[in-house]
Design an enzyme around this catalytic site. Sequence first.
Site, PDB file in Angstrom:
ATOM      1  N   GLY A 249       0.760  -1.246   0.000  1.00 28.14           N
ATOM      2  CA  GLY A 249       0.000   0.000   0.000  1.00 28.14           C
ATOM      3  C   GLY A 249       0.781   1.280   0.000  1.00 28.14           C
ATOM      4  N   GLU A 286       3.987  -6.618   1.751  1.00 28.21           N
ATOM      5  CA  GLU A 286       3.472  -7.035   0.436  1.00 28.21           C
ATOM      6  C   GLU A 286       3.369  -5.849  -0.522  1.00 28.21           C
ATOM      7  OE1 GLU A 286      -0.439  -8.496   1.288  1.00 28.21           O
ATOM      8  OE2 GLU A 286       0.273 -10.247   2.365  1.00 28.21           O
ATOM      9  N   ARG A 289       2.797  -1.594  -5.940  1.00 30.96           N
ATOM     10  CA  ARG A 289       2.990  -0.329  -6.662  1.00 30.96           C
ATOM     11  C   ARG A 289       4.360   0.313  -6.416  1.00 30.96           C
ATOM     12  NH1 ARG A 289      -1.403   3.111  -7.660  1.00 30.96           N
ATOM     13  NH2 ARG A 289      -2.450   2.050  -5.947  1.00 30.96           N
ATOM     14  N   TYR A 329      -9.903   5.726 -11.518  1.00 32.21           N
ATOM     15  CA  TYR A 329      -9.681   6.366 -10.214  1.00 32.21           C
ATOM     16  C   TYR A 329      -9.468   7.863 -10.332  1.00 32.21           C
ATOM     17  CZ  TYR A 329      -8.134   1.523  -9.514  1.00 32.21           C
ATOM     18  OH  TYR A 329      -8.021   0.165  -9.497  1.00 32.21           O
ATOM     19  N   CYS A 357     -14.392   4.082 -27.818  1.00 33.40           N
ATOM     20  CA  CYS A 357     -15.670   4.789 -27.964  1.00 33.40           C
ATOM     21  C   CYS A 357     -16.337   5.044 -26.615  1.00 33.40           C
ATOM     22  CB  CYS A 357     -16.576   3.990 -28.873  1.00 33.40           C
ATOM     23  SG  CYS A 357     -15.777   3.720 -30.436  1.00 33.40           S
ATOM     24  N   GLU A 358     -15.726   5.841 -25.795  1.00 32.29           N
ATOM     25  CA  GLU A 358     -16.295   6.240 -24.505  1.00 32.29           C
ATOM     26  C   GLU A 358     -15.719   7.604 -24.164  1.00 32.29           C
ATOM     27  OE1 GLU A 358     -17.197   3.983 -21.388  1.00 32.29           O
ATOM     28  OE2 GLU A 358     -16.975   2.034 -22.363  1.00 32.29           O
ATOM     29  N   TYR A 385      -0.222  -1.677 -12.086  1.00 32.26           N
ATOM     30  CA  TYR A 385      -1.650  -1.642 -12.417  1.00 32.26           C
ATOM     31  C   TYR A 385      -1.876  -1.001 -13.778  1.00 32.26           C
ATOM     32  CZ  TYR A 385      -1.655  -2.693  -7.462  1.00 32.26           C
ATOM     33  OH  TYR A 385      -1.396  -3.269  -6.244  1.00 32.26           O
TER      34      TYR A 385
END
Length: 430
Positions: A249, A286, A289, A329, A357-358, A385
């Site tokens: 984290g 752990e 990132r 996010y 297409c968004e 990620y």
Amino acid sequence: MTNIPALIGFTEKNQNWYVEDILLSDLAKQFGTPLYVYSKHALVSAFKAYDSACFDSNGQRKARIHYAMKANSNLAILGCLNQLGAGFDLVSGGELARALKIGADPKMLVFAGVGKSSNEIREALKAKVRCFNVESIAELHRINQIAHEMGLRAPISLRVNPDVDAKTHAYISTGLRDNKFGIAYYDVLKTYRQAALLSNIDIVGIDCHIGSQITTIEPYLDAIDKVLDLLKQLKKEGVRIHHLDLGGGLGINYGNESPPDIHAFTKSLLNHVHNSGFADLEILFEPGRSIVGNAGILLTQIEYLKTSPDKNFCIVDAAMNDLMRPTLYDAYHAIVPVQASSKNTHTEKYDVVGPVCESGDWLGKDRSLAVNQGDLLAILSAGAYGFSMASNYNTRARPAEIMVDGKQAYLIREREQIQDLFSKEKTLPN
Ligand code: LLP
């Protein structure tokens, strides 16, 4: 204005961006775009910053780094970390298969995840992983049952939900009581007592993970204190716990953050546990990132510039399917031209968007760029990620991945071919 994080492995000289000793523009020529590019040096440095903090003043190892491979599970990345002595944090049978494929020692694997299937539990028991991080009473019973059927004992740790606010994006906060993760704080002791009575369970640890992209140490200290309170009680009751897994984290600098330094952070947590009267506990971390995030970029080429009095768009060949983080996010990734523009041009404000297409298909908003069609851009801090969350939406083939080590570039994942994308599909009979 573009805030650019300080990076290891990626440098700019006279408007040309390099990864280690190679020009990013040369990689684009050789391998095409969009392209994920990683620096081995950056990866190794981040891991070593953690690992070198895992020893006490006598040089005794007190902690282990279990890389959370969900951040980036490319076999080359796993292989490098394995060689450096990393363990791994897994969350699926697929990740277990990857760990076994690169020859990781099963005793260096912890299996986390809130919904482990019976099959996954069986595979992990067969592989003899170090520990199951258990997230519910129901899961504990399932693991006991399967271990019983296989004539084995399952090493377990209970994941505590400490109800601590990690002060991060709601989607990546995991230690609050309304998050689906872990065992509610007030149920943990009761669950250890139950676990102690189960015939095929060995209690070996306790764990917590409170969220991701956390940029201060305080939420960790709060969570640790709460977990240590439980450990004191367990000790009194004679339940022996060998390790404390503090999860991952730790945040990175995407351009606007100043997270704690990896080495100092790791040392502080270790000291905090040791000074609280738990010098014998082995500590596991752990991180995901903070090991790969700033070791990778996404290289993309500008297809078109579309300007109007209201809004300018810089349409590139990478899209939300290649890098989900901005749209999912609202995440900021710095975006830089990798060489001086092909023609003289002036700076404009653009939304950097992909071909999908968004309207949610954006990679950066309101970025000041002096660019032309055909120029290359690097989307920074995309190592974690990025590829691991990429999809084939709009039937887009996922990018190739390159790892650079000094002057050498290695193709560590081939670009997908369009045919691959529907090779498992079948039309109905006429
Ligand atoms: N351990 C557990 C139990 C986890 O759930 C996670 C991440 C980690 C370790 C590693 O956390 P890290 O050090 O990477 O923050 N897709 C999101 C992040 C999701 C994190 C999920 N769990 C993003 O792109 O920001």
